[in-house]
Design an enzyme around this catalytic site. Structure first.
Site, short mmCIF file in Angstrom:
data_model
loop_
_atom_site.label_atom_id
_atom_site.label_comp_id
_atom_site.label_asym_id
_atom_site.label_seq_id
_atom_site.Cartn_x
_atom_site.Cartn_y
_atom_site.Cartn_z
N CYS A 95 6.75 30.90 -16.87
CA CYS A 95 7.59 30.58 -15.71
C CYS A 95 7.12 31.44 -14.54
O CYS A 95 6.87 32.64 -14.72
CB CYS A 95 9.05 30.90 -16.04
SG CYS A 95 10.19 30.64 -14.68
N HIS A 137 12.09 22.27 -18.50
CA HIS A 137 12.09 23.65 -17.98
C HIS A 137 12.78 23.72 -16.61
O HIS A 137 13.61 24.61 -16.36
CB HIS A 137 10.64 24.13 -17.89
CG HIS A 137 10.47 25.51 -17.35
ND1 HIS A 137 10.14 26.58 -18.16
CD2 HIS A 137 10.59 26.02 -16.10
CE1 HIS A 137 10.07 27.68 -17.42
NE2 HIS A 137 10.33 27.37 -16.16
N GLU A 138 12.46 22.76 -15.73
CA GLU A 138 13.03 22.80 -14.37
C GLU A 138 14.52 22.47 -14.37
O GLU A 138 15.29 23.08 -13.62
CB GLU A 138 12.26 21.87 -13.43
CG GLU A 138 10.79 22.21 -13.26
CD GLU A 138 10.53 23.68 -12.98
OE1 GLU A 138 11.28 24.30 -12.19
OE2 GLU A 138 9.58 24.23 -13.57
N HIS A 141 16.46 25.45 -15.10
CA HIS A 141 16.65 26.35 -13.95
C HIS A 141 17.92 26.00 -13.18
O HIS A 141 18.62 26.88 -12.67
CB HIS A 141 15.46 26.25 -12.99
CG HIS A 141 14.32 27.18 -13.31
ND1 HIS A 141 14.44 28.55 -13.31
CD2 HIS A 141 13.02 26.93 -13.61
CE1 HIS A 141 13.26 29.10 -13.60
NE2 HIS A 141 12.38 28.15 -13.81
ZN LIG Z 1 10.49 28.43 -14.44
#
Ligand SMILES: [Zn+2]
Length: 164
Positions: A95, A137-138, A141
């Site tokens: 990341c 992954h995004e 976030h």
């Molecule tokens: Zn990330």
């Protein structure tokens, strides 16, 4: 239009669940532009708005920035939701906000993401492989979640990147 600093763990904004984005809102349009400029200047393939300091639900993904990957090219999604995933697997992930470490996390090899384009058009993306991982992954976030929150063991599943 500007390249913004990428916030690093343990910045509190990275832990904050993001608010929905309103398509066409000038503030949203400006955040998107900054995200695109910042992504282009970074070594990564994707960014979420909290990483440049805005707790708002916007992601940009462009896996074609990685050699050998094409996916859907550049995708900008507002208010993305993962509506389907399959092919569970453990992958090693990094990341931009956690530059010194990678970690083993549980992800899915296929994912369907629904959201809005920057002009508010309902969009569905079916992604697989590396691109599917990038979307998962995004979206994490935007929920205030980093890969560090998904590893089973901080001792066994987190690895310091080698210095050059
Ligand atoms: Zn990330």
């Amino acid at each position: 239009m500007a390249i913004r600093p990428i916030l690093l763990y343990p910045d509190a904004i990275l832990k904050t669940p993001s608010a929905p984005a309103v398509p066409g809102d000038p503030a949203v349009t400006s955040v998107i532009q900054d995200m695109l400029d910042t992504l282009k200047a970074s070594p990564g393939v994707a960014l979420a708005a909290p990483q440049i300091g805005h707790a708002v639900q916007i992601i940009v993904v462009d896996v074609s920035r990685k050699k050998g990957e094409t996916g859907h090219g550049l995708v900008v999604l507002l208010n993305p939701r993962i509506t389907h995933q399959e092919k569970e697997r453990i992958v090693r992930e990094g990341c931009l906000s956690v530059p010194d470490f990678t970690g083993n996390v549980l992800r899915y090899g296929k994912t369907v993401v629904e959201g809005l384009s920057p002009n508010g058009v309902q969009t569905t993306i079916e992604a697989s492989g590396f691109e599917a991982l990038a979307f998962q992954h995004e979206v994490d976030h935007l929920d205030g979640r980093l890969f560090l929150d998904r590893v089973r063991s901080m001792e066994m599943d987190v690895f310091r990147r080698k210095n050059f």
